[in-house]
Design an enzyme around this catalytic site. Structure first.
Site, PDB file in Angstrom:
ATOM      1  N   CYS A 275      45.853  48.032  30.339  1.00 19.96           N
ATOM      2  CA  CYS A 275      45.707  47.802  28.899  1.00 19.96           C
ATOM      3  C   CYS A 275      44.637  48.760  28.376  1.00 19.96           C
ATOM      4  O   CYS A 275      43.548  48.870  28.949  1.00 19.96           O
ATOM      5  CB  CYS A 275      45.307  46.359  28.622  1.00 19.96           C
TER       6      CYS A 275
ATOM      7  N   CYS B 263      40.857  47.648  27.460  1.00 23.40           N
ATOM      8  CA  CYS B 263      40.132  46.843  28.438  1.00 23.40           C
ATOM      9  C   CYS B 263      39.527  47.741  29.509  1.00 23.40           C
ATOM     10  O   CYS B 263      40.238  48.526  30.144  1.00 23.40           O
ATOM     11  CB  CYS B 263      41.081  45.826  29.074  1.00 23.40           C
TER      12      CYS B 263
ATOM     13  N   GLU C  69      33.164  40.882  38.668  1.00 22.35           N
ATOM     14  CA  GLU C  69      32.224  40.291  37.719  1.00 22.35           C
ATOM     15  C   GLU C  69      32.710  38.962  37.166  1.00 22.35           C
ATOM     16  O   GLU C  69      33.910  38.713  37.043  1.00 22.35           O
ATOM     17  CB  GLU C  69      31.966  41.274  36.564  1.00 22.35           C
TER      18      GLU C  69
ATOM     19  N   CYS D  24      34.392  40.265  25.797  1.00 17.36           N
ATOM     20  CA  CYS D  24      35.823  40.399  26.069  1.00 17.36           C
ATOM     21  C   CYS D  24      36.220  41.870  26.203  1.00 17.36           C
ATOM     22  O   CYS D  24      35.945  42.684  25.321  1.00 17.36           O
ATOM     23  CB  CYS D  24      36.597  39.750  24.922  1.00 17.36           C
TER      24      CYS D  24
ATOM     25  N   CYS E  55      33.674  32.388  32.780  1.00 18.65           N
ATOM     26  CA  CYS E  55      34.775  33.342  32.664  1.00 18.65           C
ATOM     27  C   CYS E  55      34.895  34.031  34.016  1.00 18.65           C
ATOM     28  O   CYS E  55      33.980  34.756  34.430  1.00 18.65           O
ATOM     29  CB  CYS E  55      34.486  34.354  31.561  1.00 18.65           C
TER      30      CYS E  55
ATOM     31  N   CYS F  20      42.564  46.083  38.193  1.00 18.28           N
ATOM     32  CA  CYS F  20      43.769  45.571  37.534  1.00 18.28           C
ATOM     33  C   CYS F  20      44.821  46.673  37.515  1.00 18.28           C
ATOM     34  O   CYS F  20      44.495  47.855  37.427  1.00 18.28           O
ATOM     35  CB  CYS F  20      43.444  45.131  36.104  1.00 18.28           C
TER      36      CYS F  20
END
Length: 351
Positions: free
Chosen positions: A118, A121, A94, A340, A107, A114
């Protein structure tokens, strides 16, 4: 498309030039092909209409030309545009167009999934499938720029590497993508309008300094002591705050480039007066231009919530009274999971 063939965009100018010479083609044909690949953004050899049919056929039988394509698009009430892109091998990633009055920012993502996990996220709950190639990162920017021109009649003004993945764990491809984006035969955007955000890979932050990069750097800090940062960012166990402060100072000494500290507020975790005071201490040890205080955007897998407005304002007052250059960043695109920490290709998240 035969992806077993060499990707033409992965060849250097010298390698591609050698192919044209061996094929008996004039030098200007190479220039034409490079323009189609990087400036006219052709996604097939057939689209290169100023080349002969014979040359297009030879190119298509010698090379592949995989390209990112838009798979789905969502439009937020605040003007944010989120796109889901599909890769040549059917992975999803995305990217987001974030419009303000004076800026149009892309962005972009650097990895499919990933590996850093975290806790706050959404991408961190996905497996990392692979790194994005530099040409795929470039394609994201091109496609988001096309959206900006279509929706807002303006080109992109800024790029932030704050999408899916850790950019510094895909170092080579991110560097190549930025080089191409900022080059005259690419999008010709100044590196000073590009920001790379990292969760804190100290060794690679120092490498950025050694490589004398010209773009800006943002550190996703999100907690001002190791105990709390360990809870939400496992990477802190091997890249603690002291090590990161040293790396940021090294980066600044080598480049003089702007550094931003990013800090998401979580209710009853890192939003107290003591937390703010600890953040002030870090700010005084790092040549940071700005501290971005960010609203938390809830995701299903994380138990924390956003602080109330009074807590947020008190936190900001502590920073401002200590002369910290702090800005409260209100999230955009929350209604389409584009804010975010929310990028996740929800259908890809394991149950």
């Amino acid at each position: 498309m035969n992806t077993q063939l060499p990707n033409i965009r992965h060849l250097s100018a010298e390698e591609l030039g050698a192919w044209f010479e061996k094929a008996g083609e004039k030098k200007f044909r190479l220039k034409q092909v490079e323009e189609w690949l990087w400036q006219k953004h052709a996604h097939s050899f057939e689209a290169m209409t100023n080349l002969s049919k014979e040359l297009r056929n030879r190119l298509s039988s010698s090379f592949s030309l995989p390209a990112l394509r838009v798979d789905a698009t969502q439009y937020s009430a605040d003007g944010t545009v989120k796109s889901r892109f599909k890769t040549y091998d059917d992975h999803l990633v995305e990217g987001v167009l974030i419009p303000t009055e004076d800026r149009k920012t892309a962005c972009v993502s650097s990895q499919i999934g990933c590996s850093l996990s975290c806790k706050f996220c959404a991408t961190g709950y996905m497996d990392r499938k692979r790194n994005l190639g530099f040409d795929e990162i470039y394609d994201q920017v091109v496609l988001i720029n096309q959206q900006s021109e279509k929706v807002y009649e303006q080109k992109l003004t800024n790029i932030v590497f704050m999408g899916m993945g850790e950019p510094l764990l895909n170092y080579s491809n991110v560097m190549k993508a930025i080089e191409k984006i900022s080059s005259e035969d690419g999008l010709f955007m100044s590196p000073k309008r590009i920001t790379v955000s990292t969760a804190g890979v100290a060794k690679q932050i120092k490498k950025l300094g050694d490589d004398k990069v010209r773009f800006k750097l943002a550190l996703s800090l999100h907690a001002a002591n190791d105990e709390k940062r360990n809870q939400i960012m496992p990477i802190n166990e091997s890249n603690n705050i002291k090590v990161l402060i040293e790396a940021l100072n090294y980066f600044y000494k080598q480049t003089g480039n702007e550094i931003t500290l990013e800090y998401i507020l979580f209710k009853d975790l890192n939003d107290g007066e003591k937390d703010a005071e600890e953040l002030v201490k870090i700010y005084r040890q790092v040549p940071a231009d700005l501290v971005n205080i960010i609203e938390y955007n809830p995701i299903d897998a994380f138990k924390f919530t956003k602080p109330d407005e009074d807590s947020i304002q008190h936190f900001m007052q502590v920073l401002e009274s200590n002369r910290v250059n702090a800005r409260l960043r209100r999230s955009r695109g929350k209604d389409i999971d584009a804010a975010c920490g929310q990028l996740a290709n929800k259908e890809s998240i394991p149950a």
